[in-house]
Structures are given as structure tokens and as C-alpha cells.
Scaffold this motif. Structure first.
Motif, short mmCIF file in Angstrom:
data_model
loop_
_atom_site.label_atom_id
_atom_site.label_comp_id
_atom_site.label_asym_id
_atom_site.label_seq_id
_atom_site.Cartn_x
_atom_site.Cartn_y
_atom_site.Cartn_z
N PRO A 126 -10.46 6.25 -31.73
CA PRO A 126 -10.72 7.60 -30.87
C PRO A 126 -11.32 8.76 -31.53
O PRO A 126 -12.23 9.32 -31.11
CB PRO A 126 -9.46 7.98 -30.35
CG PRO A 126 -8.44 6.80 -30.58
CD PRO A 126 -9.20 5.86 -31.59
N ASP A 360 -14.31 -4.41 -23.67
CA ASP A 360 -13.44 -5.00 -22.90
C ASP A 360 -14.39 -5.95 -21.88
O ASP A 360 -15.37 -5.24 -21.69
CB ASP A 360 -12.38 -4.15 -22.32
CG ASP A 360 -11.14 -4.76 -22.36
OD1 ASP A 360 -11.06 -6.04 -22.02
OD2 ASP A 360 -10.08 -4.26 -22.61
N ILE A 367 -11.80 3.63 -14.00
CA ILE A 367 -11.93 4.24 -15.57
C ILE A 367 -11.77 5.62 -15.58
O ILE A 367 -12.04 6.32 -14.66
CB ILE A 367 -13.13 3.69 -15.89
CG1 ILE A 367 -14.29 3.84 -15.09
CG2 ILE A 367 -13.04 2.25 -16.45
CD1 ILE A 367 -15.39 5.07 -15.57
N ASP A 368 -11.75 6.14 -16.93
CA ASP A 368 -11.76 7.63 -17.03
C ASP A 368 -13.12 7.84 -17.99
O ASP A 368 -13.29 6.89 -19.14
CB ASP A 368 -10.58 8.07 -17.90
CG ASP A 368 -9.55 8.21 -16.93
OD1 ASP A 368 -9.47 8.78 -15.96
OD2 ASP A 368 -8.32 7.87 -17.53
N HIS A 370 -15.21 9.91 -20.53
CA HIS A 370 -15.05 11.12 -21.76
C HIS A 370 -16.59 11.35 -22.12
O HIS A 370 -17.14 10.38 -22.53
CB HIS A 370 -14.08 10.60 -22.81
CG HIS A 370 -12.83 10.24 -22.46
ND1 HIS A 370 -11.68 11.16 -22.84
CD2 HIS A 370 -12.22 9.31 -21.77
CE1 HIS A 370 -10.52 10.75 -22.23
NE2 HIS A 370 -10.61 9.36 -21.48
N HIS A 375 -12.81 15.07 -19.68
CA HIS A 375 -12.65 13.76 -19.00
C HIS A 375 -12.38 14.02 -17.66
O HIS A 375 -11.84 15.16 -17.08
CB HIS A 375 -11.68 13.06 -19.99
CG HIS A 375 -10.61 13.80 -20.34
ND1 HIS A 375 -9.56 14.03 -19.64
CD2 HIS A 375 -10.47 14.63 -21.24
CE1 HIS A 375 -8.72 14.68 -20.11
NE2 HIS A 375 -9.04 15.24 -21.40
N VAL A 427 -17.80 7.98 -23.05
CA VAL A 427 -16.93 6.89 -23.56
C VAL A 427 -16.02 6.85 -22.32
O VAL A 427 -15.64 7.40 -21.76
CB VAL A 427 -15.82 7.22 -24.63
CG1 VAL A 427 -14.72 6.38 -24.97
CG2 VAL A 427 -16.76 7.27 -25.97
N ARG A 429 -12.76 4.72 -20.56
CA ARG A 429 -11.29 4.33 -21.14
C ARG A 429 -10.65 3.98 -19.80
O ARG A 429 -10.87 4.48 -18.69
CB ARG A 429 -10.80 5.52 -21.81
CG ARG A 429 -11.33 5.71 -23.07
CD ARG A 429 -10.91 6.71 -23.92
NE ARG A 429 -9.16 6.65 -24.36
CZ ARG A 429 -8.96 6.01 -25.57
NH1 ARG A 429 -9.66 5.77 -26.43
NH2 ARG A 429 -7.67 6.17 -25.74
N GLY A 432 -5.63 3.77 -21.22
CA GLY A 432 -5.48 4.32 -22.49
C GLY A 432 -6.35 3.61 -23.67
O GLY A 432 -6.36 3.81 -24.80
N GLU A 433 -7.03 2.47 -23.30
CA GLU A 433 -7.82 1.79 -24.37
C GLU A 433 -9.41 2.19 -23.95
O GLU A 433 -9.80 2.46 -22.70
CB GLU A 433 -7.68 0.42 -23.85
CG GLU A 433 -6.53 -0.09 -24.19
CD GLU A 433 -5.94 -0.21 -25.70
OE1 GLU A 433 -6.97 -0.68 -26.54
OE2 GLU A 433 -4.92 -0.10 -26.22
N THR A 434 -10.14 2.19 -24.70
CA THR A 434 -11.63 1.99 -24.82
C THR A 434 -12.18 0.93 -24.35
O THR A 434 -12.00 0.04 -24.96
CB THR A 434 -12.26 2.77 -26.01
OG1 THR A 434 -11.69 4.03 -26.39
CG2 THR A 434 -13.96 2.77 -26.06
N VAL A 435 -12.80 0.99 -23.19
CA VAL A 435 -13.46 -0.23 -22.58
C VAL A 435 -14.89 -0.35 -22.87
O VAL A 435 -15.46 -1.22 -22.77
CB VAL A 435 -12.88 -0.40 -21.23
CG1 VAL A 435 -11.58 -0.85 -21.03
CG2 VAL A 435 -13.29 0.68 -20.13
#
Ligand code: GDP
Length: 441
Positions: A126, A360, A367-368, A370, A375, A427, A429, A432-435
Motif C-alpha cells: 500500500p 487478482d 471494488i473500491d 483509490h 477513494h 488502484v 481494491r 482490503g486487498e489490492t486487486v
């Protein structure tokens, strides 16, 4: 009636000097400002190398450095002194003393550098994404030690390189570090250069944007002074610092409309009760200008500013600034918001197309999004195509799913309108994970 009268403040007026900012900038022969991100495998020597740069270029005073050195020697780890230089920065950051993520600065006669992330953090990805979204170029640190290099290339090095490339970073300076541990073997260096450059070109970097420097952060060799080790005499190319100086900013956007992402909002100063910090992404500004803050659409007045830590009248793209504002309620200012010119404002959009690197599996999903510190929630609404890493040509149109490691063009819809435009770095996510990470088109 009284209450109302009390709460209405007279608007602040500041007379603009109506400067031709670009002409001022030329005249001032301001040092070029370059931001870079440091990537590489854990233990490759990133902290040591950056600490060395800061120390050699007197970004840190001798007495403080001596103190670190003594403390480090006490616990029997001499080179840790340099790593501590950087840790010092992150502590300051935690206490809120310094601004934004731009804490580690040093300069040469013609360039002011900012290291836009603190390497060595546990939660590195991150941080690196935040850094890469502001970087003009990347420094990739490789451990030349036999065995270490091979394992590094498989691990984080690969992930980091793909990530910065997908964020639009074009240039990589490769520091082939710890050359002292392989007796400055030229064969070893050549082998690493060959393998790393073929790996980086596959990841989409152009060979002309890559450079390789054999060095030792620990000994300070080929960083700011040439190695005196006789075994290193075969190398006559650039020092690391010379190579960093050849970098160009990510975009030459001085003459475009003003865009700046708010890094932090500061309140409660005595002279300046309301200030924001950030790096100007495009355009220029001066004291007395009015600004538009998006997505709120509220306007504000620039009542004063600091440019790279010093008071000034104006600033241009690439520079890190603090703007002292008036005539706006602080509730309209949030980190991640965009400050722009009221004449050519950024538009709030509801959907956008982006070229991303998938970390991923991607499919139509929540998704979120950023963008720097902005965000918003949304969803991937369409997978347009998977693309070739190097050329960007479409390989498969309308895929059902995009697998990790693939570059793809996708369409994202967001829940609330947000100020997003090309060529912003975004980005994605999920949980909580960057996809995925990439560039808006
Ligand atoms: P990071 O995890 O990439 O930030 O790596 P560090 O800077 O913390 O360094 C990892 C280890 O490698 C430490 O024990 C350093 O002392 C050592 N190290 C770093 N640079 C050099 C170098 O140029 N030569 C040698 N021999 N050791 C180094």
C-alpha cells in the motif's frame, strides 16, 4: 439575528500580483523537482542505500548522523545507521511533524529529490502504491549476492516492477547493490544486468529507459563518489546520483490547467488557520488565485503558500506545496480531493475506462477505487480486453475473467460522482486487498 451576525465572517481579500508564473519559474531557474519510489526485495539494501544518499548529500546534519552511527555500533550493526535515517522520517510522519508522504528530501546542484515512500515498512505494497502514484521514476535495488538475486527476482521485485509499470512509471534506475559481497565481479554484474533487463522489458519497460549501476550502499561506493576499490575499476559509467539527475518529470504539464490532489488538511495554525498540502500534478498557481475544490465544487482563496518548505508567491507542476486558504469552510476540504482552476475545472465522472495490471482475478465485481487519497466505492462493469504487456495491443476481447499478472482494459462505474480524468493513476481494491492498479484512459 445576533447569532447569525456573529457567524458570518468578512471574506478575506488578497491582492494577486498577477504574475506570469511560467516566466517567473523560468527566471528563478528553480531546481528541477523529481519524485521517485524505491522498490526491490526485502533486505536488498533499500533503506541503507537511501540513508546513504541522504547522509552524503547532507540532507541530514552530521551530528544527528553521528548519533545514529554510535547507536548502531553499540548494537553491532554499523550500516543500520543509514536505515535509521529513514526510520526517523517515518517517526516524524507518525507524529505529524512533516507533511504528506513527502518527507525524505535531498538535493544536488540542479535537482531537488523526494523519495515518495519509506522503504522497509512491513506493509509495503500500500505504501508503494501511494508512492508510485506520485513517482517520476523508480529505483530498483537488487542484491548482487550470489543466490539472493535469483530469489529476489521471483519475489517482491517482480511484483513491484509490474506495479510501478502499470501505474505509468517509465524509467527505472537499477542499483545493483552489495557489490562488495561479490568482490565487485564484473561477470556477476553483467549477468544481473542481462537478466533484469530482459525481465523489465517483458514487464513493458523500454530498454532505453533502464540503467544499471554497480554499487554498495553500505560502503557508499558509486553512490555519490566513485568506488576506490581496485576491483571496481572496470566500471567507469555514471554514479547513482548522476543517473538520478537525468530523470524527467512524469508529465510536463506546466501549461495545462491546475490540478492538485490534497494530501493533508491542517487546521488551527495561528497565522494560517487552514492549510492544505500536496504535489501540484499539473498547471501553476499563485497567491491571490481562487481555486475550485472537487468534488464539493466549493471555491477558496489562496492567501499564502510555501513551496518546498519556503514561503513563496507561486508554484508549478511537480512542486510540493502547502497552500494557506481562506473563504472556505474546512468541511469541504478532504484529503484526496482535487483542487483545480475554476476556468478549466476537472469534471466529476460516474464511470471511466482504465488500463490495469490485475493482481487478482477480475470479473464484474464490487471494488473500491483509490486515486491518491481519494477513494470511492464502485464496481467493475465491463472487461473490454486483455492486452499484451509490452505493446498494449488487445489479445482477447471481452474476456469472462482476467487472471492475475495480466494487463487489461476495463470499465469501472462508481457509486458517487468523483473527479477523475486521464492520465490519473488508480488502484482498485476489494475486501482490503489490492486487486488491480493502473492508468485512467
Ligand atoms: P531493505 O530491507 O531493502 O531496506 O534492506 P536494508 O537496508 O535494511 O539492508 C539489509 C541488510 O543488508 C542489512 O543488514 C544491511 O547492513 C545490509 N546491506 C545493505 N547494503 C549493503 C551493502 O552495500 N553491502 C553489504 N555488504 N551489506 C549491505
Amino acid at each position: 439575528g445576533n447569532l447569525k451576525a456573529l457567524s458570518v465572517e468578512e471574506p478575506v481579500r488578497v491582492k494577486s500580483k498577477n504574475l506570469d508564473v511560467l516566466a517567473e519559474y523560468e527566471k528563478s531557474r528553480q531546481k528541477k523537482a523529481a519524485n521517485f519510489v524505491v522498490i526491490g526485495h526485502v533486505d536488498a539494501g533499500k533503506s541503507t542505500l537511501m540513508g546513504r544518499l541522504l547522509a552524503d548529500l547532507n540532507a541530514i546534519d552530521k551530528r544527528t548522523m553521528e548519533k545514529y552511527r554510535r547507536e548502531a555500533e553499540k548494537i553491532g550493526k554499523g550500516s543500520f545507521a543509514f536505515a535509521w535515517v529513514l526510520d526517523q522520517g517515518s517517526e516524524e510522519r507518525a507524529r505529524g511533524v512533516t507533511i504528506d508522504i513527502a518527507t525524505n528530501q535531498f538535493e544536488t546542484d540542479n535537482t531537488r529529490f523526494t523519495i515518495v515512500d519509506a522503504p522497509g515498512h512491513r506493509d509495503f505494497i500500500p505504501n508503494m502504491i501511494a508512492g508510485a502514484s506520485q513517482a517520476d521514476f523508480a529505483v530498483l535495488v537488487i542484491d548482487a549476492g550470489t543466490g539472493n538475486f535469483e530469489s529476489g527476482l521471483k519475489g517482491q521485485t517482480k511484483e513491484h516492477a509490474l506495479l510501478v509499470r502499470s501505474m505509468g512509471v517509465q524509467k527505472v534506475v537499477v542499483a545493483v547493490n552489495k557489490m562488495d559481497t561479490v568482490s565487485w565481479s564484473k561477470d556477476r554484474f553483467d549477468e544481473i544486468e542481462q537478466q533484469v533487463s530482459s525481465f523489465l522489458t517483458t514487464a513493458g519497460f523500454q530498454a532505453k529507459n533502464l540503467s544499471f549501476i554497480p554499487c554498495s550502499g553500505y560502503h557508499g561506493d558509486n553512490i555519490t563518489r566513485r568506488s576506490e576499490n581496485p576491483n571496481a575499476a572496470w566500471y567507469t559509467g555514471s554514479l547513482l546520483i548522476e543517473e538520478l539527475e537525468t530523470s524527467e518529470p512524469f508529465s510536463h504539464a506546466l501549461d495545462r490547467p491546475l490540478r492538485m490532489t490534497i494530501g493533508d488538511v491542517f487546521r488551527g495554525g495561528v497565522q494560517n488557520p487552514l492549510s492544505i498540502s500536496g504535489r501540484i500534478d499539473a498547471g501553476s498557481l499563485q497567491v491571490g488565485d481562487s481555486l475550485l475544490v472537487m468534488p464539493s465544487g466549493e471555491s477558496a482563496l489562496i492567501k499564502g503558500l510555501e513551496r518546498d518548505g519556503e514561503p513563496g508567491d507561486w508554484a508549478v507542476a511537480g512542486q510540493n506545496v502547502i497552500l494557506h486558504l481562506a473563504n472556505i469552510d474546512p468541511i469541504h476540504l478532504r484529503s484526496g480531493d482535487i483542487v483545480c482552476s475554476p476556468v478549466s475545472p476537472i469534471q466529476n465522472v460516474q464511470s471511466f475506462t482504465t488500463k490495469v495490471l490485475a493482481f487478482d482475478h477480475l470479473m464484474p465485481m464490487q471494488i473500491d477505487v483509490h486515486r491518491g487519497r481519494l477513494h470511492v466505492s464502485g464496481r467493475i462493469s465491463r472487461l473490454v480486453a486483455t492486452l499484451d504487456k509490452g505493446s498494449g495491443v488487445a489479445i482477447k476481447k471481452k474476456p469472462k475473467i482476467v487472471s492475475p499478472g495480466t494487463i487489461a482494459r476495463i470499465v469501472v462505474e462508481i457509486d458517487q460522482p468523483a473527479p477523475l480524468e486521464a492520465p490519473s493513476r488508480v488502484v482498485l481494491r476489494a475486501a482490503g486487498e489490492t486487486v488491480a492498479a493502473g492508468l485512467l484512459e
